[in-house]
Motif scaffolding. Structure first.
Motif, PDB file in Angstrom:
ATOM      1  N   GLU A 169       0.848  -1.192   0.000  1.00  0.00           N
ATOM      2  CA  GLU A 169       0.000   0.000   0.000  1.00  0.00           C
ATOM      3  C   GLU A 169       0.887   1.246   0.000  1.00  0.00           C
ATOM      4  OE1 GLU A 169      -3.896   1.623   2.454  1.00  0.00           O
ATOM      5  OE2 GLU A 169      -2.390   0.454   3.528  1.00  0.00           O
ATOM      6  N   ILE A 170       0.681   2.128  -0.975  1.00  0.00           N
ATOM      7  CA  ILE A 170       1.413   3.392  -1.007  1.00  0.00           C
ATOM      8  C   ILE A 170       0.691   4.368  -0.074  1.00  0.00           C
ATOM      9  CG2 ILE A 170       2.224   5.320  -2.421  1.00  0.00           C
ATOM     10  CD1 ILE A 170       3.599   2.702  -3.105  1.00  0.00           C
ATOM     11  N   GLU A 171       1.365   4.782   0.963  1.00  0.00           N
ATOM     12  CA  GLU A 171       0.732   5.666   1.942  1.00  0.00           C
ATOM     13  C   GLU A 171       0.950   7.137   1.614  1.00  0.00           C
ATOM     14  OE1 GLU A 171       1.603   4.534   5.951  1.00  0.00           O
ATOM     15  OE2 GLU A 171       0.475   2.658   5.732  1.00  0.00           O
ATOM     16  N   LYS A 172       2.022   7.443   0.898  1.00  0.00           N
ATOM     17  CA  LYS A 172       2.257   8.823   0.477  1.00  0.00           C
ATOM     18  C   LYS A 172       3.067   8.809  -0.811  1.00  0.00           C
ATOM     19  CE  LYS A 172       3.386  11.783   3.684  1.00  0.00           C
ATOM     20  NZ  LYS A 172       4.223  12.600   4.620  1.00  0.00           N
ATOM     21  N   TYR A 173       2.677   9.659  -1.764  1.00  0.00           N
ATOM     22  CA  TYR A 173       3.369   9.738  -3.059  1.00  0.00           C
ATOM     23  C   TYR A 173       3.485  11.210  -3.414  1.00  0.00           C
ATOM     24  CZ  TYR A 173       4.661   8.439  -7.848  1.00  0.00           C
ATOM     25  OH  TYR A 173       5.341   8.270  -9.029  1.00  0.00           O
ATOM     26  N   GLU A 174       4.700  11.718  -3.446  1.00  0.00           N
ATOM     27  CA  GLU A 174       4.919  13.148  -3.681  1.00  0.00           C
ATOM     28  C   GLU A 174       5.820  13.352  -4.897  1.00  0.00           C
ATOM     29  OE1 GLU A 174       4.853  14.426   1.065  1.00  0.00           O
ATOM     30  OE2 GLU A 174       6.780  14.192   0.008  1.00  0.00           O
ATOM     31  N   GLU A 175       5.483  14.342  -5.712  1.00  0.00           N
ATOM     32  CA  GLU A 175       6.290  14.701  -6.872  1.00  0.00           C
ATOM     33  C   GLU A 175       6.920  16.065  -6.646  1.00  0.00           C
ATOM     34  OE1 GLU A 175       4.478  14.290 -10.690  1.00  0.00           O
ATOM     35  OE2 GLU A 175       3.228  12.591 -10.073  1.00  0.00           O
ATOM     36  N   GLU A 176       8.238  16.146  -6.801  1.00  0.00           N
ATOM     37  CA  GLU A 176       8.965  17.407  -6.670  1.00  0.00           C
ATOM     38  C   GLU A 176       9.871  17.553  -7.886  1.00  0.00           C
ATOM     39  OE1 GLU A 176      11.097  17.467  -2.991  1.00  0.00           O
ATOM     40  OE2 GLU A 176       9.323  16.991  -1.772  1.00  0.00           O
ATOM     41  N   GLY A 177       9.325  18.063  -8.965  1.00  0.00           N
ATOM     42  CA  GLY A 177      10.119  18.194 -10.193  1.00  0.00           C
ATOM     43  C   GLY A 177      10.565  16.838 -10.689  1.00  0.00           C
ATOM     44  N   GLY A 178      11.882  16.629 -10.741  1.00  0.00           N
ATOM     45  CA  GLY A 178      12.421  15.353 -11.214  1.00  0.00           C
ATOM     46  C   GLY A 178      12.631  14.333 -10.112  1.00  0.00           C
ATOM     47  N   LEU A 179      11.966  14.522  -8.971  1.00  0.00           N
ATOM     48  CA  LEU A 179      12.101  13.597  -7.839  1.00  0.00           C
ATOM     49  C   LEU A 179      10.736  13.077  -7.415  1.00  0.00           C
ATOM     50  CD1 LEU A 179      13.784  12.349  -5.435  1.00  0.00           C
ATOM     51  CD2 LEU A 179      13.238  14.460  -4.176  1.00  0.00           C
ATOM     52  N   ARG A 180      10.670  11.784  -7.123  1.00  0.00           N
ATOM     53  CA  ARG A 180       9.462  11.196  -6.534  1.00  0.00           C
ATOM     54  C   ARG A 180       9.809  10.723  -5.127  1.00  0.00           C
ATOM     55  NH1 ARG A 180       8.516  13.017 -10.829  1.00  0.00           N
ATOM     56  NH2 ARG A 180       7.315  12.110 -12.564  1.00  0.00           N
ATOM     57  N   ARG A 181       9.002  11.106  -4.155  1.00  0.00           N
ATOM     58  CA  ARG A 181       9.137  10.600  -2.788  1.00  0.00           C
ATOM     59  C   ARG A 181       7.996   9.615  -2.544  1.00  0.00           C
ATOM     60  NH1 ARG A 181      12.752  13.503   0.240  1.00  0.00           N
ATOM     61  NH2 ARG A 181      13.348  15.556  -0.590  1.00  0.00           N
ATOM     62  N   ILE A 182       8.350   8.347  -2.318  1.00  0.00           N
ATOM     63  CA  ILE A 182       7.345   7.288  -2.198  1.00  0.00           C
ATOM     64  C   ILE A 182       7.501   6.606  -0.844  1.00  0.00           C
ATOM     65  CG2 ILE A 182       6.467   5.150  -3.214  1.00  0.00           C
ATOM     66  CD1 ILE A 182       7.761   6.079  -5.877  1.00  0.00           C
ATOM     67  N   PHE A 183       6.386   6.529  -0.112  1.00  0.00           N
ATOM     68  CA  PHE A 183       6.373   5.898   1.207  1.00  0.00           C
ATOM     69  C   PHE A 183       5.388   4.735   1.140  1.00  0.00           C
ATOM     70  CE2 PHE A 183       7.486  10.309   1.534  1.00  0.00           C
ATOM     71  CZ  PHE A 183       8.540  10.344   2.433  1.00  0.00           C
ATOM     72  N   LYS A 207      14.326   3.507 -13.522  1.00  0.00           N
ATOM     73  CA  LYS A 207      14.366   3.157 -14.949  1.00  0.00           C
ATOM     74  C   LYS A 207      12.998   3.371 -15.600  1.00  0.00           C
ATOM     75  CE  LYS A 207      17.974  -0.404 -14.509  1.00  0.00           C
ATOM     76  NZ  LYS A 207      18.228  -1.876 -14.542  1.00  0.00           N
ATOM     77  N   MET A 208      11.949   2.928 -14.915  1.00  0.00           N
ATOM     78  CA  MET A 208      10.611   3.003 -15.497  1.00  0.00           C
ATOM     79  C   MET A 208      10.096   4.440 -15.567  1.00  0.00           C
ATOM     80  SD  MET A 208       7.120   0.985 -14.368  1.00  0.00           S
ATOM     81  CE  MET A 208       7.671  -0.632 -14.913  1.00  0.00           C
ATOM     82  N   PHE A 209      10.306   5.225 -14.513  1.00  0.00           N
ATOM     83  CA  PHE A 209       9.759   6.578 -14.446  1.00  0.00           C
ATOM     84  C   PHE A 209      10.721   7.632 -14.983  1.00  0.00           C
ATOM     85  CE2 PHE A 209       7.507   4.969 -10.334  1.00  0.00           C
ATOM     86  CZ  PHE A 209       6.680   4.161 -11.104  1.00  0.00           C
ATOM     87  N   ASP A 210      11.981   7.231 -15.228  1.00  0.00           N
ATOM     88  CA  ASP A 210      13.002   8.137 -15.762  1.00  0.00           C
ATOM     89  C   ASP A 210      13.191   9.365 -14.874  1.00  0.00           C
ATOM     90  OD1 ASP A 210      14.980   8.931 -17.516  1.00  0.00           O
ATOM     91  OD2 ASP A 210      13.597  10.033 -18.820  1.00  0.00           O
ATOM     92  N   CYS A 211      13.347   9.114 -13.574  1.00  0.00           N
ATOM     93  CA  CYS A 211      13.580  10.199 -12.627  1.00  0.00           C
ATOM     94  C   CYS A 211      14.205   9.628 -11.360  1.00  0.00           C
ATOM     95  CB  CYS A 211      12.273  10.924 -12.289  1.00  0.00           C
ATOM     96  SG  CYS A 211      11.100   9.913 -11.365  1.00  0.00           S
ATOM     97  N   LYS A 212      14.642  10.504 -10.457  1.00  0.00           N
ATOM     98  CA  LYS A 212      15.190  10.072  -9.181  1.00  0.00           C
ATOM     99  C   LYS A 212      14.055   9.665  -8.239  1.00  0.00           C
ATOM    100  CE  LYS A 212      19.682  10.431  -9.429  1.00  0.00           C
ATOM    101  NZ  LYS A 212      20.537   9.245  -9.180  1.00  0.00           N
ATOM    102  N   ILE A 213      14.304   8.634  -7.446  1.00  0.00           N
ATOM    103  CA  ILE A 213      13.294   8.119  -6.516  1.00  0.00           C
ATOM    104  C   ILE A 213      13.857   8.092  -5.095  1.00  0.00           C
ATOM    105  CG2 ILE A 213      11.871   6.129  -5.860  1.00  0.00           C
ATOM    106  CD1 ILE A 213      10.913   7.284  -8.461  1.00  0.00           C
ATOM    107  N   TYR A 214      13.089   8.660  -4.164  1.00  0.00           N
ATOM    108  CA  TYR A 214      13.344   8.435  -2.747  1.00  0.00           C
ATOM    109  C   TYR A 214      12.269   7.463  -2.273  1.00  0.00           C
ATOM    110  CZ  TYR A 214      13.411   9.019   2.299  1.00  0.00           C
ATOM    111  OH  TYR A 214      13.466   8.775   3.647  1.00  0.00           O
ATOM    112  N   LEU A 215      12.685   6.282  -1.840  1.00  0.00           N
ATOM    113  CA  LEU A 215      11.724   5.243  -1.464  1.00  0.00           C
ATOM    114  C   LEU A 215      11.943   4.819  -0.021  1.00  0.00           C
ATOM    115  CD1 LEU A 215       9.518   3.143  -2.219  1.00  0.00           C
ATOM    116  CD2 LEU A 215      11.369   1.630  -2.959  1.00  0.00           C
ATOM    117  N   GLU A 216      10.860   4.842   0.737  1.00  0.00           N
ATOM    118  CA  GLU A 216      10.900   4.373   2.119  1.00  0.00           C
ATOM    119  C   GLU A 216       9.848   3.277   2.280  1.00  0.00           C
ATOM    120  OE1 GLU A 216      10.307   6.389   6.499  1.00  0.00           O
ATOM    121  OE2 GLU A 216      11.424   7.530   4.979  1.00  0.00           O
TER     122      GLU A 216
END
Length: 303
Positions: free
Chosen positions: A223-237, A272-281
């Motif tokens: 379950e994705i509890e939080k998904y944030e987009e900041e330009g070329g960065l995705r923060r996924i919790f 690779k899939m989203f073509d951007c940097k990912i912060y994943l927790e």
């Protein structure tokens, strides 16, 4: 119909929906990825890896193929989750223009028969004989195909190897004339109608199946509890849900190493899939009996 009308028919743009159905573990998701030329559906050796209908889109100069990968039709286990997935299969079959019924070369058992009973009589069905490359004796393939031809009025039978991308082009050629004449339904560069948020949950599930699949039961979800987009960065919790504390310990591993490995591999694939940097927790939660709870099954999108 005149010759000019026939020529117009042949040259017209075609677009339609194609269901990919079959019992668990026949290679449906691998086939989908090969057909569209990109990974969008997760793959593992564990049965029932695919739980949702995944749409993959391939657009060519004269056609747009909209493939719908379905969960493996389950006959052995009964739960709210399995019932929801089976409903997804039957609903898909009622809504498409062409059906691909996928089986394994030289393997056809009671589970395949159960799926074959669902095949529509009024829509073209192509039998896809997958894993043809694994046959040690290639002379066995023709008698097997002839036997299958007597089981159902298939529009065509195409042996392929999704894993080795063998004869996938032949399958596309067989599908194209069966699609309705029309206009594109999706943008030319679009490969799926699923969101990044959804694809992120699937990539995490894939790593769970691949890294601890034999040690954990089927009833694990993400379950994705939080998904944030900041330009070329995705923060996924994200939270991994399991039934019991013992399963939580397996997923975390000694000193947290297993969970770290799952997170690292999932993050790499997301980038690779989203073509951007990912912060994943990622963390693990215990939610007992969720797969038998119809309300939670719907909440997690399995309807």
């Amino acid at each position: 119909m005149s010759d000019s009308d026939n020529m117009d028919q042949e040259q017209a743009f075609r677009a339609g929906f194609i269901a990919i159905v079959g019992r668990p573990n026949v290679g449906k998701s691998t086939l989908l990825n090969r057909l569209i030329g990109q990974k969008i559906s997760i793959v593992s050796r564990k049965a029932q890896t695919t739980r949702h209908r995944i749409t993959g889109i391939r657009t060519e100069a004269d056609a747009q193929y909209v493939f719908v990968d379905t969960p493996g039709f389950q006959t052995r286990y009964k739960s709210a989750l399995n019932e929801a997935m089976n409903r997804g299969v039957t609903t898909t079959l009622a809504d498409v223009d062409v059906v691909l019924f996928v089986i394994e070369a030289n393997k056809f058992d009671a589970r395949d028969v159960e799926v074959m009973r669902l095949l529509p009589k009024k829509r073209p069905v192509i039998l896809v004989v997958n894993k043809a490359d694994l046959l040690k004796d290639k002379n066995q393939l023709l008698p097997f195909i002839q036997g299958m031809a007597s089981q159902f009025a298939f529009h065509a039978i195409v042996p392929v190897s999704a894993k080795k991308i063998m004869k996938v082009d032949v399958l596309l050629d067989a599908i194209k004339p069966l699609l309705p004449i029309g206009t594109p339904m999706y943008e030319e560069d679009q490969v799926t109608d699923r969101s990044e948020r959804f694809l992120a949950t699937e990539l995490i599930r894939e790593k769970i199946f691949r890294l601890v699949g034999d040690e954990l039961p089927y009833s694990t979800t993400v379950e994705i509890e939080k998904y944030e987009e900041e330009g070329g960065l995705r923060r996924i919790f994200a939270a991994i849900l399991v039934d019991r504390d013992a399963q939580k310990a397996i997923l975390i591993g000694k000193n947290g190493e297993k969970l770290k490995e799952i997170s690292t591999q999932a993050r790499t694939d997301m980038e690779k899939m989203f073509d951007c940097k990912i912060y994943l927790e990622v963390w693990v939660k215990v939610k007992s009996g969720w797969a038998d709870d119809s309300r939670l099954v719907r909440q997690f999108g399995y309807e």
